[in-house]
Design a protein around this motif. Structure first.
Motif, PDB file in Angstrom:
ATOM      1  N   ALA A  58     -24.932  -3.335 -11.163  1.00 49.10           N
ATOM      2  CA  ALA A  58     -23.767  -3.611 -10.461  1.00 49.10           C
ATOM      3  C   ALA A  58     -22.995  -4.817 -10.455  1.00 49.10           C
ATOM      4  O   ALA A  58     -23.339  -5.946 -11.065  1.00 49.10           O
ATOM      5  CB  ALA A  58     -24.246  -3.397  -9.002  1.00 49.10           C
ATOM      6  N   PRO A  59     -21.709  -4.713 -10.308  1.00 47.59           N
ATOM      7  CA  PRO A  59     -20.984  -6.056 -10.366  1.00 47.59           C
ATOM      8  C   PRO A  59     -21.470  -7.065  -9.547  1.00 47.59           C
ATOM      9  O   PRO A  59     -21.984  -6.873  -8.613  1.00 47.59           O
ATOM     10  CB  PRO A  59     -19.576  -5.787  -9.810  1.00 47.59           C
ATOM     11  N   ASP A 107     -22.038  -9.694  -6.759  1.00 45.73           N
ATOM     12  CA  ASP A 107     -21.961  -9.804  -5.483  1.00 45.73           C
ATOM     13  C   ASP A 107     -21.214  -8.557  -4.659  1.00 45.73           C
ATOM     14  O   ASP A 107     -20.914  -8.775  -3.694  1.00 45.73           O
ATOM     15  CB  ASP A 107     -20.960 -11.095  -5.080  1.00 45.73           C
ATOM     16  N   VAL A 108     -21.318  -7.501  -5.200  1.00 50.06           N
ATOM     17  CA  VAL A 108     -20.957  -6.377  -4.671  1.00 50.06           C
ATOM     18  C   VAL A 108     -21.715  -5.860  -3.290  1.00 50.06           C
ATOM     19  O   VAL A 108     -23.023  -5.986  -3.628  1.00 50.06           O
ATOM     20  CB  VAL A 108     -20.464  -5.210  -5.603  1.00 50.06           C
ATOM     21  N   THR A 109     -20.993  -5.145  -2.388  1.00 55.76           N
ATOM     22  CA  THR A 109     -22.101  -4.886  -1.421  1.00 55.76           C
ATOM     23  C   THR A 109     -22.202  -3.463  -1.618  1.00 55.76           C
ATOM     24  O   THR A 109     -21.802  -2.751  -2.266  1.00 55.76           O
ATOM     25  CB  THR A 109     -21.374  -5.277   0.137  1.00 55.76           C
ATOM     26  N   VAL A 110     -23.393  -3.086  -0.719  1.00 57.52           N
ATOM     27  CA  VAL A 110     -23.833  -1.677  -0.868  1.00 57.52           C
ATOM     28  C   VAL A 110     -22.606  -1.003  -0.571  1.00 57.52           C
ATOM     29  O   VAL A 110     -22.384   0.139  -1.167  1.00 57.52           O
ATOM     30  CB  VAL A 110     -25.243  -1.533   0.088  1.00 57.52           C
ATOM     31  N   ALA A 111     -22.045  -1.165   0.405  1.00 59.47           N
ATOM     32  CA  ALA A 111     -20.885  -0.247   1.214  1.00 59.47           C
ATOM     33  C   ALA A 111     -19.834  -0.211   0.032  1.00 59.47           C
ATOM     34  O   ALA A 111     -19.251   0.974  -0.483  1.00 59.47           O
ATOM     35  CB  ALA A 111     -20.366  -0.880   2.403  1.00 59.47           C
ATOM     36  N   ASP A 112     -19.583  -1.183  -0.610  1.00 62.35           N
ATOM     37  CA  ASP A 112     -18.215  -1.296  -1.629  1.00 62.35           C
ATOM     38  C   ASP A 112     -18.672  -0.391  -2.805  1.00 62.35           C
ATOM     39  O   ASP A 112     -18.092   0.241  -3.407  1.00 62.35           O
ATOM     40  CB  ASP A 112     -18.228  -2.621  -2.359  1.00 62.35           C
ATOM     41  N   LEU A 113     -20.026  -0.728  -3.332  1.00 62.25           N
ATOM     42  CA  LEU A 113     -20.512   0.429  -4.290  1.00 62.25           C
ATOM     43  C   LEU A 113     -20.451   1.747  -4.135  1.00 62.25           C
ATOM     44  O   LEU A 113     -19.972   2.503  -4.755  1.00 62.25           O
ATOM     45  CB  LEU A 113     -21.944  -0.244  -4.689  1.00 62.25           C
ATOM     46  N   VAL A 114     -20.903   2.045  -2.841  1.00 62.06           N
ATOM     47  CA  VAL A 114     -20.754   3.656  -2.371  1.00 62.06           C
ATOM     48  C   VAL A 114     -19.505   3.921  -2.447  1.00 62.06           C
ATOM     49  O   VAL A 114     -19.036   5.079  -2.819  1.00 62.06           O
ATOM     50  CB  VAL A 114     -21.501   3.609  -1.065  1.00 62.06           C
ATOM     51  N   TRP A 115     -18.626   3.331  -1.988  1.00 60.81           N
ATOM     52  CA  TRP A 115     -17.259   3.780  -1.823  1.00 60.81           C
ATOM     53  C   TRP A 115     -16.487   3.868  -3.117  1.00 60.81           C
ATOM     54  O   TRP A 115     -15.639   4.863  -3.109  1.00 60.81           O
ATOM     55  CB  TRP A 115     -16.206   2.558  -1.297  1.00 60.81           C
ATOM     56  N   ARG A 116     -16.871   3.195  -4.133  1.00 60.37           N
ATOM     57  CA  ARG A 116     -16.557   3.555  -5.370  1.00 60.37           C
ATOM     58  C   ARG A 116     -16.625   5.009  -5.880  1.00 60.37           C
ATOM     59  O   ARG A 116     -16.067   5.393  -6.811  1.00 60.37           O
ATOM     60  CB  ARG A 116     -17.194   2.688  -6.456  1.00 60.37           C
ATOM     61  N   GLY A 117     -17.535   5.724  -5.290  1.00 59.39           N
ATOM     62  CA  GLY A 117     -17.756   7.072  -5.808  1.00 59.39           C
ATOM     63  C   GLY A 117     -16.753   7.913  -5.311  1.00 59.39           C
ATOM     64  O   GLY A 117     -16.599   8.959  -5.930  1.00 59.39           O
ATOM     65  N   ARG A 118     -15.842   7.525  -4.211  1.00 59.88           N
ATOM     66  CA  ARG A 118     -14.952   8.226  -3.840  1.00 59.88           C
ATOM     67  C   ARG A 118     -13.407   8.210  -4.721  1.00 59.88           C
ATOM     68  O   ARG A 118     -12.355   8.718  -4.467  1.00 59.88           O
ATOM     69  CB  ARG A 118     -14.485   7.886  -2.292  1.00 59.88           C
ATOM     70  N   ARG A 146     -25.269  -5.846   2.568  1.00 60.87           N
ATOM     71  CA  ARG A 146     -25.876  -6.835   1.811  1.00 60.87           C
ATOM     72  C   ARG A 146     -25.491  -6.470   0.575  1.00 60.87           C
ATOM     73  O   ARG A 146     -24.981  -5.530  -0.059  1.00 60.87           O
ATOM     74  CB  ARG A 146     -27.378  -6.494   2.027  1.00 60.87           C
ATOM     75  N   PRO A 147     -25.648  -7.771  -0.307  1.00 64.51           N
ATOM     76  CA  PRO A 147     -25.103  -7.604  -1.620  1.00 64.51           C
ATOM     77  C   PRO A 147     -26.152  -6.745  -2.575  1.00 64.51           C
ATOM     78  O   PRO A 147     -27.493  -6.647  -2.106  1.00 64.51           O
ATOM     79  CB  PRO A 147     -25.500  -8.997  -2.356  1.00 64.51           C
ATOM     80  N   VAL A 148     -25.991  -5.883  -3.583  1.00 67.45           N
ATOM     81  CA  VAL A 148     -26.893  -4.766  -4.110  1.00 67.45           C
ATOM     82  C   VAL A 148     -27.911  -5.863  -4.717  1.00 67.45           C
ATOM     83  O   VAL A 148     -28.993  -5.349  -4.843  1.00 67.45           O
ATOM     84  CB  VAL A 148     -26.075  -4.073  -5.173  1.00 67.45           C
ATOM     85  N   SER A 149     -27.423  -6.806  -5.513  1.00 66.08           N
ATOM     86  CA  SER A 149     -28.453  -7.785  -6.273  1.00 66.08           C
ATOM     87  C   SER A 149     -29.662  -8.079  -5.414  1.00 66.08           C
ATOM     88  O   SER A 149     -30.522  -8.646  -5.758  1.00 66.08           O
ATOM     89  CB  SER A 149     -27.690  -8.846  -6.714  1.00 66.08           C
ATOM     90  N   ARG A 176     -31.819  -0.529  -4.736  1.00 71.04           N
ATOM     91  CA  ARG A 176     -30.903  -0.507  -5.566  1.00 71.04           C
ATOM     92  C   ARG A 176     -30.717   1.076  -6.031  1.00 71.04           C
ATOM     93  O   ARG A 176     -29.275   1.475  -6.156  1.00 71.04           O
ATOM     94  CB  ARG A 176     -30.903  -1.159  -6.588  1.00 71.04           C
ATOM     95  N   GLN A 177     -31.750   1.959  -6.374  1.00 70.30           N
ATOM     96  CA  GLN A 177     -31.508   3.037  -7.035  1.00 70.30           C
ATOM     97  C   GLN A 177     -30.914   4.217  -5.958  1.00 70.30           C
ATOM     98  O   GLN A 177     -30.190   4.880  -6.433  1.00 70.30           O
ATOM     99  CB  GLN A 177     -32.863   3.641  -7.777  1.00 70.30           C
ATOM    100  N   ARG A 178     -31.335   3.768  -4.785  1.00 72.82           N
ATOM    101  CA  ARG A 178     -30.658   4.651  -3.654  1.00 72.82           C
ATOM    102  C   ARG A 178     -29.361   4.533  -3.531  1.00 72.82           C
ATOM    103  O   ARG A 178     -28.584   5.302  -3.267  1.00 72.82           O
ATOM    104  CB  ARG A 178     -31.261   4.589  -2.389  1.00 72.82           C
ATOM    105  N   VAL A 179     -28.814   3.190  -3.739  1.00 71.40           N
ATOM    106  CA  VAL A 179     -27.329   2.838  -3.718  1.00 71.40           C
ATOM    107  C   VAL A 179     -26.604   3.693  -4.726  1.00 71.40           C
ATOM    108  O   VAL A 179     -25.559   4.231  -4.374  1.00 71.40           O
ATOM    109  CB  VAL A 179     -27.171   1.387  -3.804  1.00 71.40           C
ATOM    110  N   TRP A 180     -27.403   3.864  -6.090  1.00 71.19           N
ATOM    111  CA  TRP A 180     -26.421   4.214  -7.063  1.00 71.19           C
ATOM    112  C   TRP A 180     -26.471   5.698  -6.852  1.00 71.19           C
ATOM    113  O   TRP A 180     -25.465   6.348  -7.013  1.00 71.19           O
ATOM    114  CB  TRP A 180     -27.046   3.755  -8.244  1.00 71.19           C
ATOM    115  N   ILE A 181     -27.411   6.374  -6.269  1.00 73.45           N
ATOM    116  CA  ILE A 181     -27.576   7.741  -6.021  1.00 73.45           C
ATOM    117  C   ILE A 181     -26.599   8.053  -4.925  1.00 73.45           C
ATOM    118  O   ILE A 181     -25.833   9.049  -4.921  1.00 73.45           O
ATOM    119  CB  ILE A 181     -28.828   8.316  -5.538  1.00 73.45           C
ATOM    120  N   ALA A 182     -26.176   7.280  -3.932  1.00 75.60           N
ATOM    121  CA  ALA A 182     -25.403   7.335  -2.850  1.00 75.60           C
ATOM    122  C   ALA A 182     -24.019   7.432  -3.422  1.00 75.60           C
ATOM    123  O   ALA A 182     -23.339   8.084  -2.976  1.00 75.60           O
ATOM    124  CB  ALA A 182     -25.757   6.070  -1.692  1.00 75.60           C
ATOM    125  N   MET A 183     -23.951   6.317  -4.457  1.00 73.93           N
ATOM    126  CA  MET A 183     -22.506   6.367  -4.925  1.00 73.93           C
ATOM    127  C   MET A 183     -22.137   7.589  -5.662  1.00 73.93           C
ATOM    128  O   MET A 183     -20.921   8.251  -5.517  1.00 73.93           O
ATOM    129  CB  MET A 183     -22.268   5.161  -6.177  1.00 73.93           C
TER     130      MET A 183
END
Length: 269
Positions: free
Chosen positions: A86-87, A89-100, A133-136, A143-150
């Motif tokens: 993940a980039p 300081d990207v947050t969980v919400a930001d990364l999931v939104w990238r999937g849209r 929260r930051p993904v890091s 973290r893997q759940r965040v990527w799956i959510a995206m």
């Protein structure tokens, strides 16, 4: 719904996948297994159009992948590669939104269907407490759940995952695999993933495809495919396959590596 015909893939003139025929029906959960270098990751990249085929064609619902626009294909098919990063300081919400991104309209403005899709992906993966929260800062399994959510936020028809349990401890491995099986069963999400652990493939997949040297050695239900002779030929191990009472998944118990073959010309040098 996903159909690879006579698919040949490789890098820099080297062929890594030789004329593979892979057919995935809607609603299947297919595990690709095989030794290191057998072509699992390469096959997933070819099926996802990340890697251009040297020969052959991949079809999605009868339409060649080459005929899909990039955004159109991203609405239908999602690929989660090995160990994504993940980039900063990207947050969980930001990364999931990238999937849209493939679904956003003019000027990239989110609409109600986008918010509903992200909300569903967050709920399905249990990430509501982590959105700010930051993904890091998360554990490996989180973290893997965040990527799956995206990937789920894309609302794909097909989800491809390249060794999604790599570097995770056993608890987080099972957490991720149970999530994928639940999404497959409850949402009908067609899933193809590569795995190293044969017992995980036996327990969670509806069909196992065994690769060897860039070719499909055999495929079918786990109990029919993960046999001692296949483990000996493909993985070079002597193993017992145990059927526990009341458990349909075979349990593979490796015993020892197969002894190296002695050249016919007579013994070791």
């Amino acid at each position: 719904m996903l159909d690879a015909r006579d698919l040949r893939l490789g890098y820099h003139g080297r062929v890594a996948v030789h004329g593979v025929e892979l057919h995935v029906e809607r609603g299947e959960l297919v595990a690709l297994v095989g030794p290191n270098g057998s072509g699992k990751s390469t096959l997933l990249k070819g099926v996802a159009r990340v890697l251009r085929p040297q020969a052959g064609t991949v079809y999605l619902d009868g339409k060649a992948l080459a005929r899909f626009g990039s955004r159109e294909l991203a609405r239908r098919l999602a690929l989660l590669p090995q160990s994504p990063v993940a980039p900063d300081d990207v947050t969980v919400a930001d990364l999931v939104w990238r999937g849209r991104y493939p679904h956003l309209g003019f000027l990239g403005l989110a609409r109600r269907p986008d918010r509903e899709a992200v909300g569903w992906a967050v709920r399905a993966t249990g990430l509501a407490p982590f959105l700010d929260r930051p993904v890091s800062s998360l554990s490996g399994g989180e973290r893997q759940r965040v990527w799956i959510a995206m990937a789920l936020a894309q609302q794909p028809d097909v989800l491809l995952l390249d060794e999604p349990t790599t570097f995770l401890d056993i608890g987080h491995q099972l957490e991720v695999l149970h999530l994928l099986r639940r999404l497959n069963r409850e949402q009908g999400l067609t899933t193809v993933l590569s795995l190293q652990d044969l017992n995980h493939a036996a327990r969670f997949a509806t069909r196992v495809v065994v690769l060897q040297d860039g070719r499909i050695h055999c495929q079918g239900p786990p109990a029919e495919v993960l046999r001692p002779d296949v483990l000996r030929t493909v993985f070079k191990v002597e193993a017992a396959v145990v059927n526990l009472p009341g458990d349909p998944a075979p349990l593979i118990v490796p015993r020892r590596p197969c002894p190296p073959e002695v050249e016919r010309s007579g013994g070791p040098p």
